[in-house]
Motif scaffolding. Structure first.
Motif, mmCIF file in Angstrom:
data_model
loop_
_atom_site.group_PDB
_atom_site.id
_atom_site.type_symbol
_atom_site.label_atom_id
_atom_site.label_comp_id
_atom_site.label_asym_id
_atom_site.label_seq_id
_atom_site.Cartn_x
_atom_site.Cartn_y
_atom_site.Cartn_z
ATOM 1 N N ALA A 1 29.756 -9.495 -9.831
ATOM 2 C CA ALA A 1 30.325 -8.654 -10.895
ATOM 3 C C ALA A 1 29.378 -7.514 -11.255
ATOM 4 O O ALA A 1 29.819 -6.409 -11.553
ATOM 5 C CB ALA A 1 30.627 -9.503 -12.125
ATOM 6 N N ASP B 1 36.119 -9.964 -15.001
ATOM 7 C CA ASP B 1 34.697 -10.328 -15.073
ATOM 8 C C ASP B 1 34.478 -11.483 -16.049
ATOM 9 O O ASP B 1 33.683 -12.392 -15.788
ATOM 10 C CB ASP B 1 33.851 -9.127 -15.502
ATOM 11 C CG ASP B 1 33.692 -8.100 -14.385
ATOM 12 O OD1 ASP B 1 33.961 -8.463 -13.221
ATOM 13 O OD2 ASP B 1 33.307 -6.951 -14.676
ATOM 14 N N THR C 1 37.294 -4.853 -14.506
ATOM 15 C CA THR C 1 35.889 -4.960 -14.085
ATOM 16 C C THR C 1 35.042 -3.936 -14.851
ATOM 17 O O THR C 1 35.485 -3.353 -15.827
ATOM 18 C CB THR C 1 35.736 -4.780 -12.561
ATOM 19 O OG1 THR C 1 36.296 -3.538 -12.191
ATOM 20 C CG2 THR C 1 36.435 -5.904 -11.802
ATOM 21 N N ALA D 1 28.549 -8.360 -15.135
ATOM 22 C CA ALA D 1 28.246 -9.771 -14.902
ATOM 23 C C ALA D 1 27.998 -10.524 -16.208
ATOM 24 O O ALA D 1 27.878 -11.742 -16.222
ATOM 25 C CB ALA D 1 27.021 -9.890 -14.000
ATOM 26 N N ASP E 1 29.921 -4.607 -8.829
ATOM 27 C CA ASP E 1 31.317 -4.245 -8.594
ATOM 28 C C ASP E 1 31.679 -2.986 -9.389
ATOM 29 O O ASP E 1 32.385 -3.046 -10.383
ATOM 30 C CB ASP E 1 32.187 -5.441 -9.038
ATOM 31 C CG ASP E 1 33.571 -5.392 -8.429
ATOM 32 O OD1 ASP E 1 33.928 -4.356 -7.846
ATOM 33 O OD2 ASP E 1 34.301 -6.394 -8.551
#
Ligand SMILES: *Cc1c(COP(=O)(O)O)cnc(C)c1O
Length: 399
Positions: A314, A151, A178, A125, A317
């Protein structure tokens, strides 16, 4: 008599790591070149952890720089809506906006003691990237942050912050762009550059990271326990936290693991629901296996191949999970729930409009789980860990 003492001792330790193992989970599954580095890191950490001087140094920065203790706020409006008392542990009020800074300050102090001059980190994130770039600026160290391209696109504000703080951003276009891909890239860089310190942002990866991250984040639960005892004169009935890799959750849960009457609940990034490939609910839907240096649960198929993951958050994830949470799940000490993107968005709006607190979309998963589980429990008291603030998420049209 002796038997009782021994049994108590065993019980006291059953959820902790012994030589890097949480029950059967954890360990160090890495190439030999990394193994010697990690063993050295583990022994430095062990010796620092036992020293009063190091603890004082850590607490000094937590108090004067991070702004701890963070408040434990009685959320009256949310409590009225739910029908029982809810307190929010305000990690969103920390410097840089999430719990991540607790761990980055701790680890950068370890790096300093080891004489490191360059830091490498991954970020999902962007909160860990920001916290690491911040700590590196504070201690005058060079810093490189790896982030997945997808991201970076959905957390633009944090990308700008990381650059402003003087760190180098490296976008990875491998895989789905990600967190998993960022970890792979950062690990690769770490293997190639032996003098670099890898500052890992969650309770994942090989030993000693899960133990070390759990230790630095344990300040959350220690404060919350003291604060709730002051406010209510008793322990909570429920704890709630969202879980990506597991660091904010273990931070809150850690000090309550042996308080049997405290129920522990964690919310995973469920994405679209219980569909492999469209979710990041690792403990709900994954199975045990080795992934990114540790033996824990992972979202993988029979051959150990990792499924793509999906979550609106995020920070959640990610197809792996903390080995300590794997143990807490298997021993039924904590329960793990899938929260969908839609449920999280709903909770994001509810908390914003009811309390004037815009939570991170990650933390919104914990709020959503509390809304779900706290029906018809008028006398219960709960603590929700508000792991971060939602400034980074407001421009994403979650309305
Ligand atoms: C990174 C992050 C998470 C998820 O990571 P954990 O290690 O599971 O805590 C949750 N909330 C916020 C705000 C984050 O930045």
């Amino acid at each position: 008599m002796n038997t009782t003492i021994l049994e108590n001792e065993k019980k006291e330790k059953q959820f902790e790591s012994v030589n890097g193992r949480f029950g059967e989970f954890g360990g160090m599954y890495v190439p030999p070149i990394l193994e010697s580095k990690l063993l050295n890191l583990a022994s430095v950490f062990e010796s620092l952890k036992g020293s009063k001087e190091f603890e004082d140094e850590f607490l000094y920065y937590l108090q004067t720089y991070v702004g701890r203790p963070s408040p434990l706020y009685f959320a009256k409006n949310l409590s009225d809506l739910v029908g029982s008392k809810i307190y929010l542990k305000r990690e969103d009020l920390n410097h840089t906006g999430s719990h991540k800074i607790n761990n980055t300050i701790g680890q950068i102090l370890v790096a300093k003691h080891m004489g490191a001059t360059e830091i490498v980190a991954e970020t999902g994130a962007g909160q860990h990237g920001v916290a690491t770039a911040t700590a590196a600026a504070l201690f005058g160290m060079k810093c490189k942050v790896f982030m997945g391209a997808k991201d970076a696109e959905r957390q633009k504000m944090n990308v700008s912050r990381i650059k402003l703080l003087g760190a180098e951003m490296v976008l990875t276009h491998e895989g789905r762009g990600t967190l998993k891909d960022a970890v792979d890239a950062a690990l690769g860089y770490y293997i190639e550059h032996p003098d670099v310190f890898y500052l890992l942002g969650s309770q994942v990866g090989p030993h000693p990271y899960p133990t070390m991250v759990g230790y630095f984040q344990s300040v959350i639960g220690k404060e919350a326990k003291r604060q709730l005892l002051e406010a209510e004169g008793r322990l909570p009935d429920h704890l709630f936290a969202c879980i990506g890799g597991g660091s904010n959750a273990i931070g809150l849960f850690g000090d309550f693991l042996y308080d049997e009457n405290v129920a522990i609940h964690a919310a995973e990034g469920g994405g679209e629901g219980a569909i492999l490939g469209k979710t990041a609910a690792t403990l709900s839907l994954g199975k045990p296996g080795v992934f990114q240096g540790t033996f824990s649960y992972a979202l993988s198929d029979e051959n150990g191949d990792i499924f793509p993951t999906q979550s609106i958050a995020a920070g959640l994830d990610y197809p792996g999970i903390s080995p300590q949470h794997a143990l807490l799940k298997d021993s039924n000490r904590a329960d793990y729930h899938l929260i969908t993107d839609q449920e999280a968005i709903k909770a994001f709006k509810i908390l914003s409009s009811l309390e004037g607190i815009i939570p991170a979309i990650e933390s919104s998963h914990a709020v959503a789980l509390a809304l779900k589980l706290l029906k018809d429990k008028p006398n219960d008291i709960s603590i929700i860990n508000l792991s971060g603030r939602g400034d980074k998420d407001v421009e994403r049209n979650l309305m």
